[in-house]
Write a protein that holds these residues in place. Sequence first.
Motif, PDB file in Angstrom:
ATOM      1  N   LYS A 136       0.834  -1.213   0.000  1.00 21.18           N
ATOM      2  CA  LYS A 136       0.000   0.000   0.000  1.00 21.18           C
ATOM      3  C   LYS A 136       0.868   1.263   0.000  1.00 21.18           C
ATOM      4  O   LYS A 136       0.616   2.198  -0.748  1.00 21.18           O
ATOM      5  CB  LYS A 136      -0.913   0.005   1.229  1.00 21.18           C
ATOM      6  N   TYR A 137       1.867   1.289   0.849  1.00 22.94           N
ATOM      7  CA  TYR A 137       2.680   2.493   1.008  1.00 22.94           C
ATOM      8  C   TYR A 137       3.838   2.591   0.028  1.00 22.94           C
ATOM      9  O   TYR A 137       4.348   3.679  -0.222  1.00 22.94           O
ATOM     10  CB  TYR A 137       3.192   2.619   2.447  1.00 22.94           C
ATOM     11  N   PHE A 138       4.265   1.469  -0.497  1.00 28.28           N
ATOM     12  CA  PHE A 138       5.384   1.452  -1.446  1.00 28.28           C
ATOM     13  C   PHE A 138       4.973   0.684  -2.700  1.00 28.28           C
ATOM     14  O   PHE A 138       5.618  -0.292  -3.074  1.00 28.28           O
ATOM     15  CB  PHE A 138       6.608   0.785  -0.808  1.00 28.28           C
ATOM     16  N   PRO A 139       3.898   1.095  -3.388  1.00 27.11           N
ATOM     17  CA  PRO A 139       3.312   0.270  -4.451  1.00 27.11           C
ATOM     18  C   PRO A 139       4.178   0.064  -5.684  1.00 27.11           C
ATOM     19  O   PRO A 139       4.094  -0.979  -6.309  1.00 27.11           O
ATOM     20  CB  PRO A 139       2.024   1.014  -4.811  1.00 27.11           C
ATOM     21  N   ASP A 140       4.982   1.025  -6.033  1.00 22.29           N
ATOM     22  CA  ASP A 140       5.750   0.913  -7.275  1.00 22.29           C
ATOM     23  C   ASP A 140       7.209   0.581  -7.036  1.00 22.29           C
ATOM     24  O   ASP A 140       8.021   0.648  -7.945  1.00 22.29           O
ATOM     25  CB  ASP A 140       5.646   2.219  -8.070  1.00 22.29           C
ATOM     26  N   ASP A 141       7.545   0.228  -5.824  1.00 25.07           N
ATOM     27  CA  ASP A 141       8.925  -0.032  -5.473  1.00 25.07           C
ATOM     28  C   ASP A 141       9.179  -1.525  -5.366  1.00 25.07           C
ATOM     29  O   ASP A 141       8.261  -2.319  -5.364  1.00 25.07           O
ATOM     30  CB  ASP A 141       9.248   0.673  -4.149  1.00 25.07           C
ATOM     31  N   CYS A 142      10.432  -1.876  -5.282  1.00 21.92           N
ATOM     32  CA  CYS A 142      10.810  -3.281  -5.141  1.00 21.92           C
ATOM     33  C   CYS A 142      10.787  -3.640  -3.660  1.00 21.92           C
ATOM     34  O   CYS A 142      11.522  -3.061  -2.864  1.00 21.92           O
ATOM     35  CB  CYS A 142      12.213  -3.503  -5.694  1.00 21.92           C
ATOM     36  N   ALA A 143       9.922  -4.574  -3.289  1.00 23.32           N
ATOM     37  CA  ALA A 143       9.813  -5.008  -1.899  1.00 23.32           C
ATOM     38  C   ALA A 143       9.999  -6.511  -1.823  1.00 23.32           C
ATOM     39  O   ALA A 143       9.486  -7.242  -2.671  1.00 23.32           O
ATOM     40  CB  ALA A 143       8.453  -4.603  -1.325  1.00 23.32           C
TER      41      ALA A 143
ATOM     42  N   MET B 205      13.302  -1.178  -1.810  1.00 27.55           N
ATOM     43  CA  MET B 205      14.169  -0.245  -2.517  1.00 27.55           C
ATOM     44  C   MET B 205      13.257   0.819  -3.116  1.00 27.55           C
ATOM     45  O   MET B 205      12.512   0.550  -4.050  1.00 27.55           O
ATOM     46  CB  MET B 205      14.964  -0.953  -3.619  1.00 27.55           C
ATOM     47  N   LEU B 206      13.280   1.995  -2.516  1.00 24.01           N
ATOM     48  CA  LEU B 206      12.437   3.088  -3.002  1.00 24.01           C
ATOM     49  C   LEU B 206      13.064   3.665  -4.260  1.00 24.01           C
ATOM     50  O   LEU B 206      14.175   4.185  -4.221  1.00 24.01           O
ATOM     51  CB  LEU B 206      12.304   4.173  -1.933  1.00 24.01           C
ATOM     52  N   ASP B 207      12.336   3.557  -5.338  1.00 27.44           N
ATOM     53  CA  ASP B 207      12.887   4.011  -6.615  1.00 27.44           C
ATOM     54  C   ASP B 207      12.334   5.367  -7.032  1.00 27.44           C
ATOM     55  O   ASP B 207      12.321   5.707  -8.198  1.00 27.44           O
ATOM     56  CB  ASP B 207      12.665   2.961  -7.709  1.00 27.44           C
ATOM     57  N   ILE B 208      11.877   6.131  -6.042  1.00 28.48           N
ATOM     58  CA  ILE B 208      11.425   7.490  -6.319  1.00 28.48           C
ATOM     59  C   ILE B 208      12.247   8.459  -5.480  1.00 28.48           C
ATOM     60  O   ILE B 208      12.761   8.103  -4.421  1.00 28.48           O
ATOM     61  CB  ILE B 208       9.920   7.671  -6.029  1.00 28.48           C
ATOM     62  N   ASN B 209      12.372   9.649  -5.960  1.00 30.44           N
ATOM     63  CA  ASN B 209      13.197  10.660  -5.323  1.00 30.44           C
ATOM     64  C   ASN B 209      12.385  11.376  -4.245  1.00 30.44           C
ATOM     65  O   ASN B 209      11.804  12.419  -4.480  1.00 30.44           O
ATOM     66  CB  ASN B 209      13.681  11.635  -6.404  1.00 30.44           C
ATOM     67  N   LEU B 210      12.314  10.794  -3.040  1.00 31.38           N
ATOM     68  CA  LEU B 210      11.593  11.380  -1.915  1.00 31.38           C
ATOM     69  C   LEU B 210      12.528  12.268  -1.100  1.00 31.38           C
ATOM     70  O   LEU B 210      13.673  11.904  -0.862  1.00 31.38           O
ATOM     71  CB  LEU B 210      11.058  10.289  -0.983  1.00 31.38           C
ATOM     72  N   SER B 211      12.006  13.382  -0.638  1.00 32.37           N
ATOM     73  CA  SER B 211      12.771  14.213   0.283  1.00 32.37           C
ATOM     74  C   SER B 211      12.800  13.501   1.636  1.00 32.37           C
ATOM     75  O   SER B 211      11.968  12.628   1.908  1.00 32.37           O
ATOM     76  CB  SER B 211      12.120  15.581   0.426  1.00 32.37           C
ATOM     77  N   PRO B 212      13.721  13.888   2.513  1.00 25.67           N
ATOM     78  CA  PRO B 212      13.724  13.287   3.854  1.00 25.67           C
ATOM     79  C   PRO B 212      12.383  13.483   4.576  1.00 25.67           C
ATOM     80  O   PRO B 212      11.909  12.575   5.249  1.00 25.67           O
ATOM     81  CB  PRO B 212      14.861  14.013   4.573  1.00 25.67           C
ATOM     82  N   ASP B 213      11.768  14.641   4.437  1.00 20.72           N
ATOM     83  CA  ASP B 213      10.470  14.890   5.073  1.00 20.72           C
ATOM     84  C   ASP B 213       9.381  13.983   4.499  1.00 20.72           C
ATOM     85  O   ASP B 213       8.531  13.483   5.240  1.00 20.72           O
ATOM     86  CB  ASP B 213      10.050  16.353   4.914  1.00 20.72           C
ATOM     87  N   GLN B 214       9.377  13.786   3.192  1.00 20.79           N
ATOM     88  CA  GLN B 214       8.384  12.905   2.569  1.00 20.79           C
ATOM     89  C   GLN B 214       8.577  11.464   3.035  1.00 20.79           C
ATOM     90  O   GLN B 214       7.601  10.764   3.319  1.00 20.79           O
ATOM     91  CB  GLN B 214       8.488  12.979   1.043  1.00 20.79           C
ATOM     92  N   LEU B 215       9.821  11.025   3.115  1.00 20.65           N
ATOM     93  CA  LEU B 215      10.105   9.666   3.584  1.00 20.65           C
ATOM     94  C   LEU B 215       9.679   9.513   5.044  1.00 20.65           C
ATOM     95  O   LEU B 215       9.062   8.512   5.418  1.00 20.65           O
ATOM     96  CB  LEU B 215      11.588   9.346   3.410  1.00 20.65           C
ATOM     97  N   GLU B 216       9.965  10.503   5.872  1.00 21.15           N
ATOM     98  CA  GLU B 216       9.558  10.458   7.272  1.00 21.15           C
ATOM     99  C   GLU B 216       8.039  10.375   7.401  1.00 21.15           C
ATOM    100  O   GLU B 216       7.516   9.585   8.192  1.00 21.15           O
ATOM    101  CB  GLU B 216      10.080  11.695   8.001  1.00 21.15           C
ATOM    102  N   HIS B 217       7.325  11.150   6.622  1.00 19.06           N
ATOM    103  CA  HIS B 217       5.861  11.133   6.640  1.00 19.06           C
ATOM    104  C   HIS B 217       5.333   9.756   6.231  1.00 19.06           C
ATOM    105  O   HIS B 217       4.434   9.204   6.876  1.00 19.06           O
ATOM    106  CB  HIS B 217       5.315  12.221   5.716  1.00 19.06           C
TER     107      HIS B 217
END
Length: 138
Positions: free
Chosen positions: A45-52, A63-75
Amino acid sequence: TLTQPDTLSLACVYIDVNGLHEINNHLGHEAGDHMLCSIADGIRKYFPDDCAYRIGGDEFAVMLDINLSPDQLEHLLTQFLRDISGILEQVTVSCSIGAYRFVFPQEIKHLLTETDRVLYQAKENGRACFVIEDSTEK
């Protein structure tokens, strides 16, 4: 014209389920299996397009394959932990999470070692939390 960013910041995330052994012993393996399947659903649900991947009995890697800011990742991680806490009625479910932000490309051995180190910081901080290390700003 689309251009590639000068740097691409990604993140490797280790998720370690807290208390699986105790849940299996006190509530039964069916409850433990339900918890693991529900956590996997939460990851999708939270990491739908990533490799899990499930990398062990109670550990997952994303492996998060999107460019998230530290704040976005924390959220995102805060919401994930909040969501999974109510999986079982009898007990609060929690995970320890280590997230290592890095600039692509990266040596895989270094990446996995650093992510594991960050996960153990979360465990040392009392579990049921996450630690994010950002090597992109060094």
